[in-house]
Write a protein that holds these residues in place. Sequence first.
Motif, PDB file in Angstrom:
ATOM      1  N   LEU A  53       1.201  -9.066  -4.108  1.00  9.25           N
ATOM      2  CA  LEU A  53       2.287  -9.396  -5.023  1.00  9.25           C
ATOM      3  C   LEU A  53       1.850 -10.557  -5.906  1.00  9.25           C
ATOM      4  CD1 LEU A  53       5.205  -9.365  -6.095  1.00  9.25           C
ATOM      5  CD2 LEU A  53       5.826 -10.863  -4.177  1.00  9.25           C
ATOM      6  N   VAL A  54       1.773 -10.300  -7.207  1.00  9.75           N
ATOM      7  CA  VAL A  54       1.461 -11.350  -8.177  1.00  9.75           C
ATOM      8  C   VAL A  54       2.757 -11.670  -8.913  1.00  9.75           C
ATOM      9  CG1 VAL A  54       0.079 -12.027 -10.167  1.00  9.75           C
ATOM     10  CG2 VAL A  54      -0.904 -10.518  -8.421  1.00  9.75           C
ATOM     11  N   ALA A  55       3.312 -12.832  -8.641  1.00 14.97           N
ATOM     12  CA  ALA A  55       4.575 -13.248  -9.255  1.00 14.97           C
ATOM     13  C   ALA A  55       4.327 -14.472 -10.121  1.00 14.97           C
ATOM     14  CB  ALA A  55       5.614 -13.565  -8.177  1.00 14.97           C
ATOM     15  N   GLY A  56       4.725 -14.405 -11.378  1.00 12.97           N
ATOM     16  CA  GLY A  56       4.499 -15.531 -12.276  1.00 12.97           C
ATOM     17  C   GLY A  56       4.925 -15.162 -13.684  1.00 12.97           C
ATOM     18  N   ALA A  57       4.331 -15.834 -14.675  1.00 16.79           N
ATOM     19  CA  ALA A  57       4.634 -15.560 -16.079  1.00 16.79           C
ATOM     20  C   ALA A  57       3.321 -15.428 -16.845  1.00 16.79           C
ATOM     21  CB  ALA A  57       5.479 -16.692 -16.672  1.00 16.79           C
ATOM     22  N   GLY A  58       3.164 -14.347 -17.578  1.00 16.86           N
ATOM     23  CA  GLY A  58       1.920 -14.103 -18.307  1.00 16.86           C
ATOM     24  C   GLY A  58       0.758 -13.888 -17.368  1.00 16.86           C
ATOM     25  N   ILE A  59       0.912 -12.963 -16.430  1.00 17.52           N
ATOM     26  CA  ILE A  59      -0.016 -12.842 -15.296  1.00 17.52           C
ATOM     27  C   ILE A  59      -0.934 -11.630 -15.372  1.00 17.52           C
ATOM     28  CG2 ILE A  59       1.377 -14.156 -13.662  1.00 17.52           C
ATOM     29  CD1 ILE A  59       2.623 -11.476 -12.788  1.00 17.52           C
ATOM     30  N   ALA A  60      -1.123 -11.057 -16.537  1.00 19.98           N
ATOM     31  CA  ALA A  60      -1.945  -9.850 -16.655  1.00 19.98           C
ATOM     32  C   ALA A  60      -3.359 -10.065 -16.133  1.00 19.98           C
ATOM     33  CB  ALA A  60      -1.981  -9.388 -18.111  1.00 19.98           C
ATOM     34  N   ALA A  61      -3.951 -11.206 -16.463  1.00 21.75           N
ATOM     35  CA  ALA A  61      -5.322 -11.475 -16.018  1.00 21.75           C
ATOM     36  C   ALA A  61      -5.396 -11.627 -14.504  1.00 21.75           C
ATOM     37  CB  ALA A  61      -5.852 -12.738 -16.698  1.00 21.75           C
ATOM     38  N   VAL A  62      -4.383 -12.266 -13.924  1.00 27.87           N
ATOM     39  CA  VAL A  62      -4.355 -12.441 -12.467  1.00 27.87           C
ATOM     40  C   VAL A  62      -4.216 -11.087 -11.788  1.00 27.87           C
ATOM     41  CG1 VAL A  62      -3.222 -13.581 -10.524  1.00 27.87           C
ATOM     42  CG2 VAL A  62      -3.267 -14.700 -12.758  1.00 27.87           C
ATOM     43  N   ALA A  63      -3.348 -10.232 -12.327  1.00 28.35           N
ATOM     44  CA  ALA A  63      -3.142  -8.905 -11.751  1.00 28.35           C
ATOM     45  C   ALA A  63      -4.425  -8.085 -11.784  1.00 28.35           C
ATOM     46  CB  ALA A  63      -2.028  -8.187 -12.498  1.00 28.35           C
ATOM     47  N   GLU A  86      -7.465  -9.249 -11.782  1.00 28.00           N
ATOM     48  CA  GLU A  86      -8.387  -9.823 -10.793  1.00 28.00           C
ATOM     49  C   GLU A  86      -7.991  -9.393  -9.389  1.00 28.00           C
ATOM     50  OE1 GLU A  86     -10.192 -14.208  -9.489  1.00 28.00           O
ATOM     51  OE2 GLU A  86      -8.751 -14.053 -11.148  1.00 28.00           O
ATOM     52  N   ALA A  87      -6.683  -9.385  -9.107  1.00 33.19           N
ATOM     53  CA  ALA A  87      -6.199  -8.971  -7.794  1.00 33.19           C
ATOM     54  C   ALA A  87      -6.510  -7.504  -7.528  1.00 33.19           C
ATOM     55  CB  ALA A  87      -4.703  -9.229  -7.685  1.00 33.19           C
ATOM     56  N   ALA A  88      -6.407  -6.680  -8.561  1.00 35.34           N
ATOM     57  CA  ALA A  88      -6.678  -5.251  -8.410  1.00 35.34           C
ATOM     58  C   ALA A  88      -8.130  -4.976  -8.054  1.00 35.34           C
ATOM     59  CB  ALA A  88      -6.307  -4.513  -9.693  1.00 35.34           C
TER      60      ALA A  88
END
Length: 313
Positions: A35-45, A47-49
């Motif tokens: 679960l990636v929860a935040g604001a403007g998190i496309a890059a984090v998502a 990386e998590a994927a």
Amino acid sequence: MSVLVLADHDNAALKPATRNAVTAALKMGGPVEILVAGAGIAAVAAEAAAVAGVAKVRTADDASLGHALPENLAALIVKLAPGYTHIVAAATATGKNAMPRAAALLDTMQISEIVEVVSPDTFVRPIYAGNALATVQSKDATKLVTVRATAFAAAGSGGSAAIEAVAGAADSGLARFVKQELSKSERPELTAAKIVVSGGRGMASGENFKTLIEPLADRLGAAVGASRAAVDAGFAPNDYQVGQTGKVVAPDLYVAVGISGAIQHLAGMSASKTIVAINKDEEAPIFQIADYGVVGDLFKLVPELTAALPPRK
């Protein structure tokens, strides 16, 4: 049923402890989701994927989640909980803030800072400042678990998980973000550093921290840490604190300068691969766990050690 890992991030990049939490989660049973929860998190998502072993990434992109306010994160966790057997987070500031709140709302017992997964319902965690290990079993339908990152290897890369958006929980209105003051340093982050140089009460002053500990750390390419006694005395900032009520580290090399070795401090660094202690008191408890110990005047020994090391390029 799946296992959900709460990602720790800064809205720009995934923090390393999340990968350690994924490794622990993979030992708990079903498919692992992040679960990636935040604001403007496309890059984090993205990386998590790419984390190995992750089946799906769920994203909650909302302004109310942008500063990881635990009240809002907890509400989101509660909303998603029915679909999971386990909800896992690294025992970082984010995990320690949000998970107990979620556990209380779910009327579930939190299992804190596990160091081993025995089976999907049985875990090992330290107690008494790490002097003993307890094996605990939970019969809760949804288990909320925080993970001591230093006890698990980091999950690698190479995954290709699907990314799915979920609606964020509404702003709880219980807290609001005012401001943050971040310290900036070219040194490695304390919990991720391979080498840590820490100072204790024996440093005698904050000025000595700057003139002795920091140059040695710079020569070694190390992060700077401190004992609680040194932080309480004002020698070093709070974010340097290593110990039971500070940060838990397990670097390849830990250099303890002027640290006696109180139980509280040992709980945060005893898992280090190699421990070097410098202290004038040959009876100091730190020497009981040190791989190498030097008994002497740190104000003489530390400058000599620093001078003997080649400058970093």
